[in-house]
Write a protein that holds these residues in place. Sequence first.
Motif, PDB file in Angstrom:
ATOM      1  N   TYR A  44       0.887  -1.155   0.066  1.00 55.46           N
ATOM      2  CA  TYR A  44      -0.075  -0.015  -0.013  1.00 55.46           C
ATOM      3  C   TYR A  44       0.981   1.296   0.066  1.00 55.46           C
ATOM      4  N   VAL A  45       0.293   2.218  -0.650  1.00 44.73           N
ATOM      5  CA  VAL A  45       0.770   3.669  -0.283  1.00 44.73           C
ATOM      6  C   VAL A  45       0.149   4.500   0.431  1.00 44.73           C
ATOM      7  N   LEU A  46       0.417   5.224   1.547  1.00 45.05           N
ATOM      8  CA  LEU A  46      -0.373   6.259   2.282  1.00 45.05           C
ATOM      9  C   LEU A  46       0.079   7.498   2.200  1.00 45.05           C
ATOM     10  N   LYS A  47      -0.719   8.629   2.178  1.00 44.05           N
ATOM     11  CA  LYS A  47      -0.331   9.880   1.975  1.00 44.05           C
ATOM     12  C   LYS A  47      -0.882  10.905   2.985  1.00 44.05           C
ATOM     13  N   ARG A  48      -0.264  11.798   3.325  1.00 40.90           N
ATOM     14  CA  ARG A  48      -0.734  12.949   4.347  1.00 40.90           C
ATOM     15  C   ARG A  48      -0.872  13.979   3.415  1.00 40.90           C
ATOM     16  N   VAL A  49      -2.403  14.346   3.501  1.00 36.39           N
ATOM     17  CA  VAL A  49      -2.739  15.478   2.570  1.00 36.39           C
ATOM     18  C   VAL A  49      -3.797  16.453   3.656  1.00 36.39           C
ATOM     19  N   GLN A  50      -3.175  17.685   3.732  1.00 37.81           N
ATOM     20  CA  GLN A  50      -3.904  18.607   4.797  1.00 37.81           C
ATOM     21  C   GLN A  50      -3.898  17.886   6.172  1.00 37.81           C
ATOM     22  N   ASP A  51      -2.966  17.516   6.636  1.00 37.09           N
ATOM     23  CA  ASP A  51      -2.893  16.740   7.890  1.00 37.09           C
ATOM     24  C   ASP A  51      -3.707  16.036   8.007  1.00 37.09           C
ATOM     25  N   LYS A  52      -4.087  15.049   7.029  1.00 38.26           N
ATOM     26  CA  LYS A  52      -5.311  14.089   7.179  1.00 38.26           C
ATOM     27  C   LYS A  52      -4.566  12.787   6.428  1.00 38.26           C
ATOM     28  N   ASP A  53      -4.366  11.852   7.016  1.00 35.67           N
ATOM     29  CA  ASP A  53      -3.904  10.559   6.855  1.00 35.67           C
ATOM     30  C   ASP A  53      -4.639   9.633   6.022  1.00 35.67           C
ATOM     31  N   GLN A  54      -4.469   9.279   4.589  1.00 36.31           N
ATOM     32  CA  GLN A  54      -5.379   8.450   3.847  1.00 36.31           C
ATOM     33  C   GLN A  54      -4.695   7.458   3.180  1.00 36.31           C
ATOM     34  N   ILE A  55      -5.343   6.546   2.722  1.00 35.47           N
ATOM     35  CA  ILE A  55      -4.832   5.594   1.744  1.00 35.47           C
ATOM     36  C   ILE A  55      -5.011   5.984   0.306  1.00 35.47           C
ATOM     37  N   VAL A  56      -3.803   5.580  -0.488  1.00 30.93           N
ATOM     38  CA  VAL A  56      -3.635   6.082  -1.913  1.00 30.93           C
ATOM     39  C   VAL A  56      -3.895   4.555  -2.552  1.00 30.93           C
ATOM     40  N   ILE A  57      -3.326   3.628  -2.340  1.00 34.46           N
ATOM     41  CA  ILE A  57      -3.442   2.436  -3.030  1.00 34.46           C
ATOM     42  C   ILE A  57      -3.201   1.437  -1.589  1.00 34.46           C
ATOM     43  N   LEU A  58      -4.015   0.289  -1.899  1.00 31.87           N
ATOM     44  CA  LEU A  58      -4.113  -0.673  -0.979  1.00 31.87           C
ATOM     45  C   LEU A  58      -4.502  -2.044  -1.708  1.00 31.87           C
ATOM     46  N   THR A  59      -3.627  -2.862  -1.829  1.00 32.36           N
ATOM     47  CA  THR A  59      -3.915  -4.096  -2.639  1.00 32.36           C
ATOM     48  C   THR A  59      -5.135  -5.015  -1.867  1.00 32.36           C
ATOM     49  N   GLY A  60      -5.761  -5.653  -2.941  1.00 30.52           N
ATOM     50  CA  GLY A  60      -7.088  -6.240  -2.377  1.00 30.52           C
ATOM     51  C   GLY A  60      -8.394  -5.710  -1.984  1.00 30.52           C
ATOM     52  N   VAL A  61      -8.457  -4.166  -2.120  1.00 28.54           N
ATOM     53  CA  VAL A  61      -9.363  -3.583  -1.692  1.00 28.54           C
ATOM     54  C   VAL A  61      -9.643  -2.383  -3.184  1.00 28.54           C
ATOM     55  N   ASP A  62     -10.745  -2.614  -3.527  1.00 24.26           N
ATOM     56  CA  ASP A  62     -11.294  -1.800  -4.590  1.00 24.26           C
ATOM     57  C   ASP A  62     -11.440  -0.124  -4.417  1.00 24.26           C
TER      58      ASP A  62
END
Length: 581
Positions: free
Chosen positions: A108-126
């Motif tokens: 997976y790839v996680l990214k912090r956008v405007q002090d908010k942590d969110q998933i960018v890419i996660l295998t096995g999840v659409d």
Amino acid sequence: MAKQVGTTIINWFRGHIAVKMTLSILLLLFFVCAAFSVSGYMTSRSLSTKLEDQFVLRLTTNIENVSKYLSSIPEHADEITGKEHPAYIKIKQQFEQFKKQDTLENVYVLKRVQDKDQIVILTGVDDDLGTEYPFTAEMNSAIKENKATISNIYKDEFGIHKSIFVPLKNSKGDNIGIVGIDLDAAVITKTKQDLVWTTSVITLIVVVIGSLIAYFISQSVTRPVVQLMRLTEKVAAGDLSEQVVIGRVDEIGKLANSFNEMRRSLDVIIRQIFSSSDLLTNTSAQLYQSADESSASAGQVAVSMNSMNEGVAEVVSSISDSTISIVEINSELSEVTHEVKEMQEMAHQVSVHSADGQQLVEKTLHQMNAIQKEMKHSQEAAQQLGNRSKEIGEIIHIITEIAQQTNLLALNASIEAARVGEQGKGFAVVAGEVKKLSEQSTNAASSITELVSSTQKDSLLVMESILQGNQAVEQGQTWINDTYENFKVIFNGISGFSDRTDHLLVTLEKAVKSFEVISNAMQKISGITEEQSAGYEEVAAAAQEQSASIQEITSAIRQLSEMTVGLQNSVQNFRITKTNL
């Protein structure tokens, strides 16, 4: 109260070999189980560490592959704005391929956008893009320190994981997120749990089986020992009527056989002491009665001899008077008829006394013969008593040898117990108790030896006293025989003297011619009676000495009887087998 109960429990544990053996084996099992548990724990820890090392190696290798891939493509993950973005499609397809190829749980790839942590890419999840997922401490550490960071094993709503994180850089080189890989770490936890569970089950099985084995071993060892201990206590209390029955061929069985042999030997010895003491008591009673009768007879002899001495003294006095009368005849022949009549009367009296004295001496002679026979019986009884004392001494020697053999057996048992080690402690205690019993038997044999030795010494004194009394009786018998012969001479002389006085009364005219003959005869009679008087005094003194000797013999026999009673009392507490009575 609690302290007293604790002391009672401790004393109970100390007093039972089975409890000691069971506790010893359980303690050994406890140490074995503890060592096994520690070994299982260390093995589990080592295995978990090795598994984690393998996980770290895989994560490091996989994250390097992922990082190389991201660096090799022109697209950047930080440029993704939607699921239709070419970078999203390309990178996620490759991530899915990495996941399938390397058997990964998540890429997976996680990214912090405007002090908010969110998933960018996660295998096995659409629907992965834009899903909020707060960064963990390890993720923040990877961004802050700008290096790959491996997390500990952790658990969340998706399972148990071990992860690796590397910083995600934008085109300017700033860290804006992380690229991570998760591996399913449930196998590590499951391995630990399985090892703990297996170790616990094995420990429990070992404890249960070991407890049962300890119980049966302690019972198999202590049951015959307890039986032998109870019979030993009965033997110590004097009960020899039972024997131990243990159908074993090991050391305990040999100990039981040795105990039975010792019990049978003691039974035979005590029975022999019983019979010997009874015989000794009966013999002492008979000997005491015979000696008492002999003492009474000797006293009567002394009284009779004193009476005879007084009669002889009267005879001496009468003969002196007769001598004076003869002298007076020589000076006064005018009164010779009157004096002859008086002499005739005196001769008759002397004849009567001589006859009585002769009968008394004859009775005394018969009594001395009876005394001599009784003294011979006493001497034979004393010799028999001495022989019985020797037999008792031999029996005591056998007891001493048995005690020595028992002591040697206890020593050998202690050596064998020492060679066995911990399992032989209980047997060593039994060997110690057998040794104590051997020492008690030795002490008892020593006491009986001293008693029998004293009895033998007293028997020797009795035999010597009886021998001296027998010699004194024989001497007294010789003197009485001589006295009897002297009385015969006196009686015959007095009878002749009476005849002569009668003849002198008829033939008075021949008195002058016969005067010298009568005077010489009276002088001889006076000398003989004086000698007899001295002999009677000696016989009376000898009879008194004989009475004193018999009294000493009676006292010695009384002491022997008391010692026999003491010997009977000393073995009275023993209870022997009924079948051998």
